[in-house]
Each structure stands twice: as structure tokens, then as C-alpha cells.
Design a protein around this motif. Structure first.
Motif: not given
Length: 115
Positions: A17-19, A24-30, A42-45, A96-101
Motif C-alpha cells: 500500500g502507499a500513502d 508499507f506492506v500488510i502481511r497475511a499468514y493464512s 485500503s484503510y491505511l492508504s 498486530a493491526l487487529n490487536n492495535a485496533y
């Protein structure tokens, strides 16, 4: 003779993503995190300032960016040339983003009680 089929794993998936030139990169493990990763990208952009991605990052990646973003760089001897700068972008996990939210929502609920 039966051969074993080799199962290829495609995870982790990185969503870039970019702003305003900052990447930045969002990493999914599953597979269960893919939709969340797309939503976070989308939100962080649009609202990158809501979360400190550098604090949540697990690693960084390097990229080149136009520092002047289309404006003329006024450096001695290079009038009219775009300045390219190597930068580091954070790689953040979906969890990490879900926990921060959730933490942010919990803090808001404690500070702003509804009567």
C-alpha cells in the motif's frame, strides 16, 4: 508407482500500500487474514496517521521514491532533475493491526463512557 503430490504453500502474502509516496506492506499468514489485509491496506492508504506502523512492524523493505514528487529538486548543479531517495517501508502483520485496533477501541471506551 504413485508419486506424492507436493503441496505448495503460498503464504505469507504481502499486500503493498502507499500513502503520498510513503509505502508499507500488510502481511497475511493464512486465508482467514486475506480479507483483513485488503481492508487494512485500503484503510491505511487513506488514514496512515491513525496507527504507528513503524512501532508495529516486524521488518522493513527498501524502495526508491521520488523525494520531490514531481516538483523540481533545487540541488546545486541539478536544476530540473528529480531526486530519487532510497527509503525503508514497514512490514506489518494483520494480527498486530487487529490487536492495535482492539486496544484503541478499549482505550476509547474507558475514556469516553456513555451515560
Amino acid at each position: 508407482m504413485k508419486t506424492k503430490k507436493r503441496i505448495r504453500k503460498f503464504f505469507p502474502l504481502d499486500f503493498y500500500g502507499a500513502d503520498r509516496g510513503w509505502r508499507f506492506v500488510i502481511r497475511a499468514y493464512s486465508t482467514s487474514e486475506v480479507f483483513d489485509a485488503l481492508m487494512w491496506r485500503s484503510y491505511l492508504s487513506v488514514r496512515r496517521q491513525d496507527f504507528n506502523l513503524l512501532h508495529l512492524a516486524i521488518e522493513t523493505f527498501s524502495y526508491e521514491s521520488d523525494y520531490s514528487e514531481g516538483h523540481v529538486a533545487e540541488i546545486s548543479g541539478s536544476h530540473g532533475a528529480l531526486m530519487r531517495v532510497k527509503m525503508l517501508g514497514p512490514v506489518v502483520e494483520v494480527s498486530a493491526l487487529n490487536n492495535a485496533y482492539l486496544e484503541k477501541q478499549r482505550e476509547c471506551a474507558e475514556l469516553c463512557p456513555v451515560a
